[in-house]
Design a protein around this motif. Structure first.
Motif, PDB file in Angstrom:
ATOM      1  N   SER A  77       0.869  -1.231  -0.078  1.00  0.00           N
ATOM      2  CA  SER A  77       0.186   0.040  -0.146  1.00  0.00           C
ATOM      3  C   SER A  77       0.897   1.275   0.044  1.00  0.00           C
ATOM      4  O   SER A  77       2.094   1.366   0.417  1.00  0.00           O
ATOM      5  CB  SER A  77      -0.956   0.029   1.223  1.00  0.00           C
ATOM      6  N   THR A  78       0.272   2.168  -0.560  1.00  0.00           N
ATOM      7  CA  THR A  78       1.073   3.644  -0.584  1.00  0.00           C
ATOM      8  C   THR A  78       0.192   4.720   0.113  1.00  0.00           C
ATOM      9  O   THR A  78      -0.542   5.264  -0.661  1.00  0.00           O
ATOM     10  CB  THR A  78       1.425   3.750  -2.036  1.00  0.00           C
ATOM     11  N   PRO A  79       0.372   4.573   1.307  1.00  0.00           N
ATOM     12  CA  PRO A  79      -0.662   5.731   2.154  1.00  0.00           C
ATOM     13  C   PRO A  79      -0.157   7.092   1.748  1.00  0.00           C
ATOM     14  O   PRO A  79      -1.178   7.945   2.174  1.00  0.00           O
ATOM     15  CB  PRO A  79      -0.225   5.296   3.491  1.00  0.00           C
ATOM     16  N   LEU A  80       0.782   7.377   1.287  1.00  0.00           N
ATOM     17  CA  LEU A  80       1.196   8.853   0.959  1.00  0.00           C
ATOM     18  C   LEU A  80       1.258   9.300  -0.112  1.00  0.00           C
ATOM     19  O   LEU A  80       1.729  10.438  -0.471  1.00  0.00           O
ATOM     20  CB  LEU A  80       2.405   9.343   1.890  1.00  0.00           C
ATOM     21  N   GLY A  81       1.231   8.376  -1.209  1.00  0.00           N
ATOM     22  CA  GLY A  81       1.215   8.703  -2.597  1.00  0.00           C
ATOM     23  C   GLY A  81       0.234   8.032  -3.480  1.00  0.00           C
ATOM     24  O   GLY A  81      -0.932   7.506  -2.889  1.00  0.00           O
ATOM     25  N   HIS A  82       0.462   7.674  -4.813  1.00  0.00           N
ATOM     26  CA  HIS A  82      -0.554   6.951  -5.554  1.00  0.00           C
ATOM     27  C   HIS A  82       0.306   5.886  -6.192  1.00  0.00           C
ATOM     28  O   HIS A  82       1.552   6.005  -6.704  1.00  0.00           O
ATOM     29  CB  HIS A  82      -0.977   7.889  -6.537  1.00  0.00           C
ATOM     30  N   ARG A  83      -0.407   5.140  -6.856  1.00  0.00           N
ATOM     31  CA  ARG A  83       0.242   3.818  -7.526  1.00  0.00           C
ATOM     32  C   ARG A  83       0.545   4.338  -8.847  1.00  0.00           C
ATOM     33  O   ARG A  83      -0.275   5.250  -9.532  1.00  0.00           O
ATOM     34  CB  ARG A  83      -0.776   2.523  -7.532  1.00  0.00           C
ATOM     35  N   PRO A  84       1.594   3.823  -9.694  1.00  0.00           N
ATOM     36  CA  PRO A  84       1.671   3.999 -11.044  1.00  0.00           C
ATOM     37  C   PRO A  84       0.264   3.867 -11.715  1.00  0.00           C
ATOM     38  O   PRO A  84      -0.294   2.828 -11.778  1.00  0.00           O
ATOM     39  CB  PRO A  84       2.925   2.861 -11.362  1.00  0.00           C
ATOM     40  N   GLY A  85       0.196   4.606 -12.794  1.00  0.00           N
ATOM     41  CA  GLY A  85      -0.955   4.573 -13.489  1.00  0.00           C
ATOM     42  C   GLY A  85      -2.229   5.258 -13.016  1.00  0.00           C
ATOM     43  O   GLY A  85      -3.107   5.213 -13.693  1.00  0.00           O
ATOM     44  N   THR A  86      -2.103   5.947 -12.050  1.00  0.00           N
ATOM     45  CA  THR A  86      -3.055   6.500 -11.396  1.00  0.00           C
ATOM     46  C   THR A  86      -3.579   8.002 -12.265  1.00  0.00           C
ATOM     47  O   THR A  86      -2.622   8.553 -12.745  1.00  0.00           O
ATOM     48  CB  THR A  86      -2.773   7.283  -9.969  1.00  0.00           C
ATOM     49  N   PRO A  87      -4.854   7.977 -12.649  1.00  0.00           N
ATOM     50  CA  PRO A  87      -5.255   9.302 -13.602  1.00  0.00           C
ATOM     51  C   PRO A  87      -4.453  10.524 -12.810  1.00  0.00           C
ATOM     52  O   PRO A  87      -4.623  10.602 -11.634  1.00  0.00           O
ATOM     53  CB  PRO A  87      -6.752   9.253 -13.354  1.00  0.00           C
ATOM     54  N   ARG A  90      -0.239  10.397  14.252  1.00  0.00           N
ATOM     55  CA  ARG A  90       1.134   9.878  14.308  1.00  0.00           C
ATOM     56  C   ARG A  90       1.347   8.203  14.090  1.00  0.00           C
ATOM     57  O   ARG A  90       2.683   8.004  13.983  1.00  0.00           O
ATOM     58  CB  ARG A  90       1.678  10.173  15.745  1.00  0.00           C
ATOM     59  N   ASP A  91       0.412   7.615  13.812  1.00  0.00           N
ATOM     60  CA  ASP A  91       0.382   6.262  13.645  1.00  0.00           C
ATOM     61  C   ASP A  91       0.687   5.994  12.088  1.00  0.00           C
ATOM     62  O   ASP A  91      -0.082   5.305  11.238  1.00  0.00           O
ATOM     63  CB  ASP A  91      -0.802   5.533  13.983  1.00  0.00           C
ATOM     64  N   GLY A  92       1.812   6.384  11.505  1.00  0.00           N
ATOM     65  CA  GLY A  92       2.273   6.139  10.326  1.00  0.00           C
ATOM     66  C   GLY A  92       3.166   7.303   9.884  1.00  0.00           C
ATOM     67  O   GLY A  92       3.330   8.228  10.474  1.00  0.00           O
ATOM     68  N   PRO A  93       3.605   7.141   8.753  1.00  0.00           N
ATOM     69  CA  PRO A  93       4.581   8.151   7.969  1.00  0.00           C
ATOM     70  C   PRO A  93       3.917   9.585   8.041  1.00  0.00           C
ATOM     71  O   PRO A  93       2.851   9.642   7.506  1.00  0.00           O
ATOM     72  CB  PRO A  93       5.223   7.693   6.793  1.00  0.00           C
ATOM     73  N   ALA A  94       4.643  10.670   8.266  1.00  0.00           N
ATOM     74  CA  ALA A  94       4.164  12.072   7.950  1.00  0.00           C
ATOM     75  C   ALA A  94       4.264  12.449   6.271  1.00  0.00           C
ATOM     76  O   ALA A  94       5.337  11.812   5.683  1.00  0.00           O
ATOM     77  CB  ALA A  94       4.987  12.766   8.678  1.00  0.00           C
ATOM     78  N   PRO A  95       3.441  13.033   5.670  1.00  0.00           N
ATOM     79  CA  PRO A  95       3.532  13.358   4.316  1.00  0.00           C
ATOM     80  C   PRO A  95       4.606  14.395   3.945  1.00  0.00           C
ATOM     81  O   PRO A  95       5.031  15.113   4.990  1.00  0.00           O
ATOM     82  CB  PRO A  95       2.197  14.166   4.140  1.00  0.00           C
ATOM     83  N   ARG A  96       5.258  14.300   2.802  1.00  0.00           N
ATOM     84  CA  ARG A  96       6.239  15.407   2.600  1.00  0.00           C
ATOM     85  C   ARG A  96       5.802  16.739   2.608  1.00  0.00           C
ATOM     86  O   ARG A  96       4.337  16.637   2.346  1.00  0.00           O
ATOM     87  CB  ARG A  96       6.762  14.973   1.112  1.00  0.00           C
ATOM     88  N   ARG A  97       6.252  17.659   2.664  1.00  0.00           N
ATOM     89  CA  ARG A  97       5.972  19.003   2.697  1.00  0.00           C
ATOM     90  C   ARG A  97       5.230  19.415   1.418  1.00  0.00           C
ATOM     91  O   ARG A  97       4.237  20.109   1.675  1.00  0.00           O
ATOM     92  CB  ARG A  97       7.098  20.144   2.920  1.00  0.00           C
ATOM     93  N   ALA A  98       5.718  19.022   0.322  1.00  0.00           N
ATOM     94  CA  ALA A  98       5.056  19.390  -1.012  1.00  0.00           C
ATOM     95  C   ALA A  98       3.724  18.748  -0.905  1.00  0.00           C
ATOM     96  O   ALA A  98       2.589  19.586  -1.408  1.00  0.00           O
ATOM     97  CB  ALA A  98       5.868  18.979  -2.207  1.00  0.00           C
ATOM     98  N   THR A  99       3.563  17.418  -0.318  1.00  0.00           N
ATOM     99  CA  THR A  99       2.248  17.014  -0.498  1.00  0.00           C
ATOM    100  C   THR A  99       1.437  17.597   0.681  1.00  0.00           C
ATOM    101  O   THR A  99       0.108  17.817   0.401  1.00  0.00           O
ATOM    102  CB  THR A  99       2.292  15.309   0.098  1.00  0.00           C
ATOM    103  N   ALA A 100       1.898  18.048   1.812  1.00  0.00           N
ATOM    104  CA  ALA A 100       0.879  18.510   2.791  1.00  0.00           C
ATOM    105  C   ALA A 100       0.468  20.041   2.304  1.00  0.00           C
ATOM    106  O   ALA A 100      -0.681  20.530   2.256  1.00  0.00           O
ATOM    107  CB  ALA A 100       1.668  18.917   3.946  1.00  0.00           C
TER     108      ALA A 100
END
Length: 263
Positions: free
Chosen positions: A8-18, A232-242
């Motif tokens: 799973s990719t909780p902070l991003g998107h899978r390849p091929g995502t529209p 806090r139960d997981g990785p924090a998003p990158r600054r650009a994502t936030a």
């Protein structure tokens, strides 16, 4: 034989995502129950604070509706902020309840299911009352507090379908408190604080009493620390994502507000 694992990719998107989906602030972990860590965590923190703010702002005024309508005429900005914050907290509380019930469910499924169902149904009743409050305040603003008080007094107690949910509002919080304690989601003190939310007055144009303050404080004590833990139960998003999340959510809220004002 080879085994394929999907990560799973909780902070991003899978390849091929529209492209449209990549633009939206969607961070979904397939292993996390709805509504997810971010929506659930933010709701657990923000909703109780908004409710408590609404409760405290109307503290100087008497509890019953004639005084609430008079306060609306004399202090329109304060009363609008108070009832607006309370209504916003009520609407934003549903993801918190879902997230709480999801954490309780594995160890205490009965209280999680019925406590969650009853508590969410109670939010519908409170939202209905918020609409009636808004109408009464508009009447007081345009025709005076006396006319609004007379009208509300004549209509007070009239039957509506949400009357059946009054008991559910109280029972839902009590069941969730029992389930949270049994499932060790909350300790004894915070479970008792959650149960105190059942004492929050329900109905049209309800002001603040000492019991209201206790109930709102209990909700904050029970849910806000849990929300911080969830976030806090997981990785924090990158600054650009936030920043992208913040921009998209802000623009969406502004757009929805403007469209909503059109009618």
């Amino acid at each position: 034989m080879t085994t394929t694992t999907t990560r799973s990719t909780p902070l991003g998107h899978r390849p091929g995502t529209p492209a449209v989906a990549r633009l939206l602030p969607v961070a979904w972990d397939g292993d996390a129950p709805f509504p997810g860590r971010w929506v659930g965590g933010v709701s657990l923190v923000a909703a109780p604070v908004l409710l408590a703010t609404g409760v405290l702002l109307r503290l100087p005024f008497h509890f019953f509706f004639p005084e609430q309508l008079a306060a609306c005429v004399e202090h329109p900005g304060l009363i609008a902020t108070s009832y607006g914050a309370f209504a916003a907290g009520t609407a934003l509380l549903w993801p918190a309840l879902v997230a709480l019930a999801a954490r309780i469910g594995p160890r205490s499924p009965g209280p999680a299911l019925w406590g969650g169902v009853f508590a969410v149904l109670g939010l519908f009743a409170r939202t209905f009352h918020a609409g009636v409050d808004h109408l009464a305040f508009q009447l007081a603003d345009r025709q005076g507090a006396a006319a609004a008080t007379r009208f509300v007094g004549e209509a007070y107690g009239a039957f509506h379908v949400f009357s059946a949910l009054n008991l559910a509002v109280m029972g839902g919080w009590l069941l969730l408190a029992v389930g949270a304690l049994r499932a060790r989601v909350l300790g004894r003190v915070r479970a008792l604080a959650l149960a105190a939310a059942a004492a929050l007055p329900l109905g049209v144009l309800k002001g603040t009493t000492p019991l209201s303050v206790v109930a709102a404080a209990g909700l904050c004590l029970a849910l806000v620390p849990l929300g911080v833990t969830v976030l806090r139960d997981g990785p924090a998003p990158r600054r650009a994502t936030a920043l992208r999340w913040t921009a998209v959510i802000t623009a969406t809220v502004v757009l929805m507000t403007l469209i909503g004002q059109v009618g």
